[in-house]
Design an enzyme around this catalytic site. Structure first.
Site, PDB file in Angstrom:
ATOM      1  N   ARG A  39       0.840  -1.192   0.000  1.00 47.39           N
ATOM      2  CA  ARG A  39       0.000   0.000   0.000  1.00 47.39           C
ATOM      3  C   ARG A  39       0.875   1.241   0.000  1.00 47.39           C
ATOM      4  NH1 ARG A  39      -5.674   0.364   3.142  1.00 47.39           N
ATOM      5  NH2 ARG A  39      -5.939  -1.427   1.788  1.00 47.39           N
ATOM      6  N   LYS A  76       1.575  -7.562   4.955  1.00 52.07           N
ATOM      7  CA  LYS A  76       1.245  -6.317   4.245  1.00 52.07           C
ATOM      8  C   LYS A  76       2.444  -5.384   4.284  1.00 52.07           C
ATOM      9  CE  LYS A  76      -2.652  -4.793   2.341  1.00 52.07           C
ATOM     10  NZ  LYS A  76      -3.737  -5.627   1.807  1.00 52.07           N
ATOM     11  N   PRO A  85      -0.061  -5.970  -5.616  1.00 52.43           N
ATOM     12  CA  PRO A  85      -0.610  -4.610  -5.660  1.00 52.43           C
ATOM     13  C   PRO A  85      -1.627  -4.370  -4.556  1.00 52.43           C
ATOM     14  CG  PRO A  85      -1.468  -5.966  -7.455  1.00 52.43           C
ATOM     15  CD  PRO A  85      -0.532  -6.829  -6.683  1.00 52.43           C
ATOM     16  N   ASP A  86      -1.820  -3.140  -4.227  1.00 54.25           N
ATOM     17  CA  ASP A  86      -2.824  -2.769  -3.224  1.00 54.25           C
ATOM     18  C   ASP A  86      -3.218  -1.320  -3.493  1.00 54.25           C
ATOM     19  OD1 ASP A  86      -3.894  -4.160  -0.629  1.00 54.25           O
ATOM     20  OD2 ASP A  86      -3.626  -2.077  -0.072  1.00 54.25           O
ATOM     21  N   SER A 123      -4.840  -7.906 -10.647  1.00 52.36           N
ATOM     22  CA  SER A 123      -5.696  -8.863  -9.928  1.00 52.36           C
ATOM     23  C   SER A 123      -7.125  -8.352  -9.753  1.00 52.36           C
ATOM     24  CB  SER A 123      -5.085  -9.182  -8.552  1.00 52.36           C
ATOM     25  OG  SER A 123      -4.947  -7.992  -7.796  1.00 52.36           O
ATOM     26  N   THR A 183     -10.579 -10.164  -8.347  1.00 53.41           N
ATOM     27  CA  THR A 183     -11.184  -9.812  -7.053  1.00 53.41           C
ATOM     28  C   THR A 183     -12.666  -9.528  -7.280  1.00 53.41           C
ATOM     29  OG1 THR A 183      -9.083  -8.846  -6.355  1.00 53.41           O
ATOM     30  CG2 THR A 183     -11.017  -8.267  -5.048  1.00 53.41           C
ATOM     31  N   VAL A 240     -11.153  -2.175  -8.462  1.00 51.29           N
ATOM     32  CA  VAL A 240     -12.059  -3.296  -8.194  1.00 51.29           C
ATOM     33  C   VAL A 240     -13.527  -2.858  -8.304  1.00 51.29           C
ATOM     34  CG1 VAL A 240     -12.750  -5.066  -6.547  1.00 51.29           C
ATOM     35  CG2 VAL A 240     -10.342  -4.433  -6.725  1.00 51.29           C
ATOM     36  N   GLY A 241     -13.859  -1.709  -7.712  1.00 47.03           N
ATOM     37  CA  GLY A 241     -15.249  -1.244  -7.712  1.00 47.03           C
ATOM     38  C   GLY A 241     -15.807  -1.074  -9.117  1.00 47.03           C
ATOM     39  N   ASN A 257     -11.142  -3.734   2.176  1.00 45.86           N
ATOM     40  CA  ASN A 257     -10.526  -4.428   3.303  1.00 45.86           C
ATOM     41  C   ASN A 257     -10.844  -3.690   4.605  1.00 45.86           C
ATOM     42  OD1 ASN A 257      -9.093  -6.610   1.995  1.00 45.86           O
ATOM     43  ND2 ASN A 257      -7.690  -5.076   1.171  1.00 45.86           N
TER      44      ASN A 257
HETATM   45  N1  PHE Z   1      -4.447  -6.246  -2.558  1.00 48.68           N
HETATM   46  C1  PHE Z   1      -4.470  -7.661  -2.593  1.00 48.68           C
HETATM   47  C2  PHE Z   1      -5.366  -8.156  -1.469  1.00 48.68           C
HETATM   48  O1  PHE Z   1      -5.619  -7.436  -0.517  1.00 48.68           O
HETATM   49  C3  PHE Z   1      -3.086  -8.139  -2.405  1.00 48.68           C
HETATM   50  C4  PHE Z   1      -2.504  -9.170  -3.306  1.00 48.68           C
HETATM   51  C5  PHE Z   1      -3.034  -9.485  -4.530  1.00 48.68           C
HETATM   52  C6  PHE Z   1      -1.432  -9.837  -2.851  1.00 48.68           C
HETATM   53  C7  PHE Z   1      -2.469 -10.466  -5.275  1.00 48.68           C
HETATM   54  C8  PHE Z   1      -0.839 -10.825  -3.598  1.00 48.68           C
HETATM   55  C9  PHE Z   1      -1.365 -11.126  -4.810  1.00 48.68           C
HETATM   56  O2  PHE Z   1      -5.849  -9.266  -1.487  1.00 48.68           O
END
Ligand code: PHE
Length: 352
Positions: A37, A73, A111-112, A143, A147, A181-182, A258
């Site tokens: 993050r 994290k 990523p975050d 990702s 998600t 994501v949203g 989260n």
């Molecule tokens: N932001 C993702 C989560 O909170 C973090 C992540 C994604 C970590 C992919 C590793 C691989 O789930």
């Protein structure tokens, strides 16, 4: 509060001078994973707090998703108002990469909030323990669509539990947060034929995204309190507060943000008001499921989709366990995660 983490490293970045926090919460089930993050905090200690809380949530997330991973994290804490130039950003990410590399594989990042696949390439210049680089750089890429796919599976499970059918086409939703994501969640809901869509974001420029998917644009507070079937928190954490609960007009809450609860006790208040809250640690697991299945186990996209759909089954199990034991879904999820991450369960699994 007792110290429950495996290891927490706080270091001043050699290049950037910024505080870099890497919190490894648990490695009982395997390598800890969790995103990096890059965000502003009033005080760097707030970034440390965030890393501690978010890494603990990652342990539950990985365990409940059935992954042989623990939680961790990284937080790169920016002072308020500080904007990084491209060079400074690279320095900060290299600093984070060095700290992560120093853990020699106990933790891998991804990523975050505030980082994306391109940043993962930068981190990978310093350490190999990075998920979600773009495909051309050898990773599994962004990702966030995965998600979002997990969120849809969770929303179907919530609809089945709450309204007797997993069909989303006649249901109404309020999506708070049109980030990576949203936005995918809103698109998938529109594709699933959801009739009434409301969306909001703190950034007025996201209004066009709402329009593109036929959603009514509102302010964040109106979105939170909208009269809809399901509220979908998809922005930063802490939105579900004690003060908000009496103002809510939804039947259920399920989204990928989260750490949605400001305090664990807020889950009880939601339960007392008859609002079903799907634990965020279950709902938001699609990204780590996809990244680990693709990069570590080289599974096909079809296999991975089936796993991501499994998030709906896991949530259905937790919602029904909660109903049968008159517990909150939060308590049912915590209980299950606690069992799965106990040394006893880990040794049972290892013996299988
Ligand atoms: N932001 C993702 C989560 O909170 C973090 C992540 C994604 C970590 C992919 C590793 C691989 O789930």
């Amino acid at each position: 509060m007792s110290f429950n983490h495996r290891r927490v490293v706080v270091e001043q970045g050699r290049r950037s001078g910024l505080p870099i926090v890497v919190a490894v919460h648990s490695t009982v089930l395997g390598q800890a994973i969790g995103g990096c993050r890059l965000a502003s905090y009033p005080d760097w200690r707030d970034g440390l707090d965030d890393a501690l809380r978010l890494s603990a949530a990652m342990t539950e997330k990985a365990a409940l998703a059935g992954l042989p991973h623990g939680g961790g994290k990284t937080v790169i804490a920016l002072p308020p108002g500080r904007v990084l130039s491209p060079t400074e950003r690279r320095d900060a990410l290299h600093d984070a990469g060095d700290v992560i590399g120093g853990l020699r594989g106990a933790y891998a990042t991804g990523p975050d909030v505030g980082t994306g696949p391109a940043d993962m390439v930068t981190i990978s210049e310093r350490t190999a323990y990075v998920f979600c680089r773009p495909a051309q750089a050898g990773g599994s890429g962004d990702s966030s669509p995965h998600t979002a796919a997990g969120v849809l599976a969770a929303l179907r499970a919530v609809a089945a539990e709450r309204f007797g059918s997993p069909d989303l086409s006649r249901r109404s939703f309020a999506v708070l947060g049109l980030g990576r994501v949203g936005t995918h969640v809103l698109r998938l809901l529109a594709e699933a034929g959801a009739t009434d869509l409301i969306a909001a974001d703190v950034d007025p420029a996201r209004r066009a995204v709402a329009g593109k998917y036929g959603a009514t644009w509102t302010g964040p507070d109106d979105c939170l309190t909208a009269e809809v079937d399901v509220l979908v928190p998809a922005a930063l954490g802490g939105v579900l507060t004690r003060a908000l609960v009496p103002r809510l007009s939804c039947s259920a809450i399920a989204g990928p943000a989260n750490n949605q609860l400001d305090d664990p006790a807020t889950a009880d208040l939601l339960h007392e008001r008859g609002i079903r809250w799907a634990p965020d640690v279950v709902v938001s697991a699609g990204g780590i499921v996809h990244a680990t299945a693709a990069e570590l186990h080289h599974e096909s996209e079809a296999q991975i989709s089936a796993r991501i759909d499994g998030i709906g089954d896991t949530l259905a199990g937790i919602l029904s366990a909660a109903r049968e034991t008159s517990a909150t879904p939060a308590a049912a999820a915590t209980r299950l995660a606690g069992f799965l991450t106990s040394e006893r369960a880990a040794s049972m699994l290892a013996a299988c």
